[in-house]
Design a protein around this motif. Sequence first.
Motif, PDB file in Angstrom:
ATOM      1  N   GLN A 199       0.933  -1.557   0.030  1.00 32.32           N
ATOM      2  CA  GLN A 199       0.019  -0.041  -0.194  1.00 32.32           C
ATOM      3  C   GLN A 199       0.899   1.306   0.107  1.00 32.32           C
ATOM      4  O   GLN A 199       1.839   1.389   0.594  1.00 32.32           O
ATOM      5  CB  GLN A 199      -0.761   0.010   1.260  1.00 32.32           C
ATOM      6  N   CYS A 200       0.261   2.325  -0.576  1.00 31.36           N
ATOM      7  CA  CYS A 200       1.179   3.460  -0.747  1.00 31.36           C
ATOM      8  C   CYS A 200       1.122   4.111   0.902  1.00 31.36           C
ATOM      9  O   CYS A 200      -0.135   4.219   1.438  1.00 31.36           O
ATOM     10  CB  CYS A 200       0.282   4.520  -1.665  1.00 31.36           C
ATOM     11  N   PHE A 211       6.790   0.095   0.221  1.00 32.96           N
ATOM     12  CA  PHE A 211       6.907   1.379  -0.507  1.00 32.96           C
ATOM     13  C   PHE A 211       7.169   2.391   0.708  1.00 32.96           C
ATOM     14  O   PHE A 211       6.683   2.402   1.775  1.00 32.96           O
ATOM     15  CB  PHE A 211       5.522   1.710  -1.196  1.00 32.96           C
ATOM     16  N   ARG A 242       5.696   5.838  -9.160  1.00 34.50           N
ATOM     17  CA  ARG A 242       4.728   7.061  -8.626  1.00 34.50           C
ATOM     18  C   ARG A 242       3.448   6.259  -8.290  1.00 34.50           C
ATOM     19  O   ARG A 242       2.970   5.325  -8.842  1.00 34.50           O
ATOM     20  CB  ARG A 242       4.309   7.873  -9.566  1.00 34.50           C
ATOM     21  N   CYS A 243       2.772   6.724  -6.995  1.00 38.78           N
ATOM     22  CA  CYS A 243       1.496   6.035  -6.792  1.00 38.78           C
ATOM     23  C   CYS A 243       0.308   6.501  -7.798  1.00 38.78           C
ATOM     24  O   CYS A 243       0.357   7.507  -8.174  1.00 38.78           O
ATOM     25  CB  CYS A 243       0.934   6.537  -5.289  1.00 38.78           C
ATOM     26  N   TYR A 288      -3.402   3.477  -1.096  1.00 35.60           N
ATOM     27  CA  TYR A 288      -3.819   2.769  -2.407  1.00 35.60           C
ATOM     28  C   TYR A 288      -2.956   1.458  -2.488  1.00 35.60           C
ATOM     29  O   TYR A 288      -1.764   1.634  -2.304  1.00 35.60           O
ATOM     30  CB  TYR A 288      -3.785   3.643  -3.592  1.00 35.60           C
ATOM     31  N   ASN A 298      -2.814   6.568  -7.600  1.00 36.20           N
ATOM     32  CA  ASN A 298      -3.797   7.299  -7.139  1.00 36.20           C
ATOM     33  C   ASN A 298      -3.336   8.810  -6.633  1.00 36.20           C
ATOM     34  O   ASN A 298      -4.264   9.612  -7.052  1.00 36.20           O
ATOM     35  CB  ASN A 298      -4.440   6.391  -5.685  1.00 36.20           C
ATOM     36  N   THR A 323       7.935   6.767   1.240  1.00 36.49           N
ATOM     37  CA  THR A 323       8.058   8.034   0.568  1.00 36.49           C
ATOM     38  C   THR A 323       9.640   8.348   0.425  1.00 36.49           C
ATOM     39  O   THR A 323      10.429   8.330   1.093  1.00 36.49           O
ATOM     40  CB  THR A 323       7.585   9.182   1.437  1.00 36.49           C
TER      41      THR A 323
END
Length: 126
Positions: A71-72, A103, A88-89, A77, A91, A105
């Motif tokens: 999940q982001c 994932f 890149r996400c 998401y 969503n 940042t």
Amino acid sequence: MNNNFPRFYTLNDSGLGCLLTFLLIGLLLGSVGLGWIVNGVLILFFILLLTPIIGWAVFRWWLKRNLVEDQCPVCGYEFTGFNNTECRCPNCGEVLKVEGNHFKTLTPPGTIDVEAVEVSAQALDE
């Protein structure tokens, strides 16, 4: 051809003549002392037959090892990405780095990334 007469037995010999020709050529070469040619052709045939099967198994092993589904961390998401890459996400559009099957940042150097914690407000009576 009589279409009203039922056929009880049909023989489809497409390729049978070609197979017999190869078999006779192989026997002839083997009897003359050139059996190594037949062995070379058979080895080449089996290599060409086994290469795609082994390649597919190796590709699936690599994909299972490097494909990450998580999940982001920004929007939650769930999507997939490749391990040790940036993406890149789909969503929220946040740039993420895939490290250790999760994932994360992507922050510039020198940036301190903090997580906010919600604290409930309580009145102090004295």
